[in-house]
Motif scaffolding. Structure first.
Motif, PDB file in Angstrom:
ATOM      1  N   GLY A  64      -4.481   4.541   0.910  1.00 34.08           N
ATOM      2  CA  GLY A  64      -5.316   4.955   2.008  1.00 34.08           C
ATOM      3  C   GLY A  64      -4.763   6.117   2.465  1.00 34.08           C
ATOM      4  O   GLY A  64      -3.754   6.678   2.254  1.00 34.08           O
ATOM      5  N   PHE A  65      -5.619   6.863   3.316  1.00 37.48           N
ATOM      6  CA  PHE A  65      -5.488   7.997   4.094  1.00 37.48           C
ATOM      7  C   PHE A  65      -5.847   8.163   5.452  1.00 37.48           C
ATOM      8  O   PHE A  65      -6.733   7.712   5.663  1.00 37.48           O
ATOM      9  CB  PHE A  65      -5.724   9.409   3.302  1.00 37.48           C
ATOM     10  N   TRP A  66      -4.774   8.412   6.482  1.00 36.22           N
ATOM     11  CA  TRP A  66      -5.605   8.748   7.713  1.00 36.22           C
ATOM     12  C   TRP A  66      -4.821  10.030   8.425  1.00 36.22           C
ATOM     13  O   TRP A  66      -3.518  10.473   7.864  1.00 36.22           O
ATOM     14  CB  TRP A  66      -5.074   7.618   8.703  1.00 36.22           C
ATOM     15  N   GLU A  67      -5.597  10.831   9.115  1.00 32.87           N
ATOM     16  CA  GLU A  67      -5.135  11.990   9.652  1.00 32.87           C
ATOM     17  C   GLU A  67      -5.759  12.217  11.167  1.00 32.87           C
ATOM     18  O   GLU A  67      -6.942  11.874  11.161  1.00 32.87           O
ATOM     19  CB  GLU A  67      -4.888  13.175   9.016  1.00 32.87           C
ATOM     20  N   LEU A  68      -5.110  12.914  12.096  1.00 34.17           N
ATOM     21  CA  LEU A  68      -5.828  13.223  13.352  1.00 34.17           C
ATOM     22  C   LEU A  68      -6.096  14.803  13.423  1.00 34.17           C
ATOM     23  O   LEU A  68      -5.400  15.463  12.710  1.00 34.17           O
ATOM     24  CB  LEU A  68      -4.745  13.017  14.512  1.00 34.17           C
ATOM     25  N   ASN A  78       1.751   6.722  15.249  1.00 35.30           N
ATOM     26  CA  ASN A  78       1.068   6.040  14.022  1.00 35.30           C
ATOM     27  C   ASN A  78       1.784   5.959  12.846  1.00 35.30           C
ATOM     28  O   ASN A  78       1.941   4.719  12.071  1.00 35.30           O
ATOM     29  CB  ASN A  78      -0.381   6.607  13.490  1.00 35.30           C
ATOM     30  N   PHE A  79       2.752   7.067  12.536  1.00 36.72           N
ATOM     31  CA  PHE A  79       3.537   6.920  11.507  1.00 36.72           C
ATOM     32  C   PHE A  79       4.641   5.939  11.475  1.00 36.72           C
ATOM     33  O   PHE A  79       5.001   4.976  10.911  1.00 36.72           O
ATOM     34  CB  PHE A  79       4.140   8.401  11.160  1.00 36.72           C
ATOM     35  N   ARG A  98       3.123   9.028   2.168  1.00 33.60           N
ATOM     36  CA  ARG A  98       3.301  10.608   1.374  1.00 33.60           C
ATOM     37  C   ARG A  98       2.501  11.526   2.680  1.00 33.60           C
ATOM     38  O   ARG A  98       1.757  11.187   3.215  1.00 33.60           O
ATOM     39  CB  ARG A  98       2.668  10.727   0.296  1.00 33.60           C
ATOM     40  N   ARG A  99       3.277  12.626   2.621  1.00 33.97           N
ATOM     41  CA  ARG A  99       2.854  13.700   3.265  1.00 33.97           C
ATOM     42  C   ARG A  99       2.497  15.144   2.575  1.00 33.97           C
ATOM     43  O   ARG A  99       3.585  15.846   2.171  1.00 33.97           O
ATOM     44  CB  ARG A  99       3.584  14.028   4.631  1.00 33.97           C
ATOM     45  N   SER A 100       1.590  15.282   1.707  1.00 37.73           N
ATOM     46  CA  SER A 100       1.468  16.310   0.766  1.00 37.73           C
ATOM     47  C   SER A 100       1.270  17.594   1.270  1.00 37.73           C
ATOM     48  O   SER A 100       1.809  18.415   0.716  1.00 37.73           O
ATOM     49  CB  SER A 100       0.124  16.021  -0.205  1.00 37.73           C
ATOM     50  N   ALA A 136       0.945  -1.291  -0.067  1.00 37.09           N
ATOM     51  CA  ALA A 136       0.038  -0.025   0.027  1.00 37.09           C
ATOM     52  C   ALA A 136       0.933   1.228  -0.013  1.00 37.09           C
ATOM     53  O   ALA A 136       1.821   1.280   0.616  1.00 37.09           O
ATOM     54  CB  ALA A 136      -0.897   0.070   1.205  1.00 37.09           C
ATOM     55  N   LEU A 137       0.443   2.123  -0.873  1.00 35.59           N
ATOM     56  CA  LEU A 137       1.007   3.728  -0.796  1.00 35.59           C
ATOM     57  C   LEU A 137      -0.127   4.474   0.071  1.00 35.59           C
ATOM     58  O   LEU A 137      -1.141   4.469  -0.215  1.00 35.59           O
ATOM     59  CB  LEU A 137       1.215   4.298  -2.111  1.00 35.59           C
ATOM     60  N   LEU A 138       0.423   5.035   1.433  1.00 32.78           N
ATOM     61  CA  LEU A 138      -0.557   5.561   2.214  1.00 32.78           C
ATOM     62  C   LEU A 138      -0.315   7.344   2.098  1.00 32.78           C
ATOM     63  O   LEU A 138       0.795   7.494   1.624  1.00 32.78           O
ATOM     64  CB  LEU A 138      -0.625   5.108   3.345  1.00 32.78           C
ATOM     65  N   ALA A 139      -1.135   7.833   2.804  1.00 40.53           N
ATOM     66  CA  ALA A 139      -0.875   9.271   3.171  1.00 40.53           C
ATOM     67  C   ALA A 139      -1.395   9.777   4.551  1.00 40.53           C
ATOM     68  O   ALA A 139      -2.289   9.204   4.942  1.00 40.53           O
ATOM     69  CB  ALA A 139      -1.384  10.066   2.062  1.00 40.53           C
TER      70      ALA A 139
END
Ligand code: IPD
Ligand code: CA
Ligand code: CA
Length: 256
Positions: free
Chosen positions: A203-207, A172-173, A184-186, A152-155
């Motif tokens: 996939g993407f996750w963020e808090l 998490n990272f 990735r962190r765009s 998986a390529l995630l962000a």
């Protein structure tokens, strides 16, 4: 009854106009202020972009409520509420890094019914209507089918208070980076969600996001056949967006 077809034509025009304004000032000396922290920036272009969008909405839909990041909106108890991030990726913009976007969603009685994300530097206009699919320019979008973390390529992204609040996503990272193909962190959550919708990211996750960061992008992902999980608390909204299986895998790894 709203004519959504006409409304969408208008919104597409507005975001292109605002995108042109942003491109015209990209790389020029900006008047930059900080907000909550040293990393939380706002430029004159953020404010001008918001003002243009709000004026358009007030002209064509004067009875609608507006929630906008830079505070120019007003909520008057209408069934309809526009949710606007006039420039998502302000840090990128202020540094001349060419990934940033305009994110506009429309809610009807609390449910997102329309979402538009425009990336001016790429001339990519993503849009979705509830029940009708998600599109990039004219092409229909579909989330990626990847079901293995190892491929998986995630962000993701990190909150502005990362230096003062231990809930800064570094755990998490660290948990995921050794298990996946890449992360990735765009610098733009709306952009990240559009990349999940188009199947570029798996996939993407963020808090601790805000509603204006994710409202339009979340609809893009859902309408592209994906799943979006959100958990709201007093610090903001934690999100996971991917296909159904990948969301499950990520949920098991993340400290949410
Ligand atoms: C930010 C971006 C960034 C995310 C931050 C957001 P802004 O929005 O979406 O990717 O990590 O949490 O606040 O401030 O550039 O509109
Ligand atoms: Ca934002
Ligand atoms: Ca913003």
């Amino acid at each position: 009854m709203l004519d959504y077809q006409q409304l969408l034509i208008k919104v597409k025009k507005w975001v292109r106009e605002v995108g042109d304004l942003q491109l015209a000032s990209l790389g020029n000396q900006q008047l930059i202020d900080t907000k909550s922290t040293q990393a939380d920036l706002v430029t004159e272009v953020d404010k001008k972009s918001e003002e243009i969008l709000i004026n358009k909405i007030r002209k064509y839909y004067p009875e609608h409520s507006i929630l906008a990041e830079e505070g120019g909106g007003s909520q008057e108890g209408s069934d309809y509420c526009w949710i606007i991030d006039p420039l998502d990726g302000t840090n990128n913009y202020a540094h001349g890094f060419p990934i940033f976007c305009i994110s506009i969603a429309l809610e009807q009685r609390g449910e997102t019914v329309l979402g538009v994300v425009y990336v001016p530097t790429l001339e990519q206009l993503y849009w979705a209507r509830r029940g009708e699919g998600a599109f990039l320019n004219g092409d229909r979008l579909q989330v990626a089918g990847q079901e293995e973390l190892g491929r998986a390529l995630l962000a993701t992204g990190f909150p502005y208070d990362k230096d003062s609040d231990p809930q800064n996503n570094v755990d998490n990272f660290a948990q995921l980076i050794t298990q996946v193909r890449g992360i990735r962190r765009s610098g733009s959550a709306a952009f990240d969600l559009s990349q999940v919708a188009s199947g570029v990211y798996d996939g993407f996750w963020e808090l601790k996001l805000k509603k204006w960061d994710l409202a339009a992008g979340a609809l893009l992902v859902q309408e592209a056949g994906g799943k979006v999980l959100t958990f709201e608390n007093e610090k903001g909204i934690n999100i996971i967006a991917a296909n159904q299986k990948m969301v499950k895998l990520l949920l098991a790894e993340l400290n949410y």
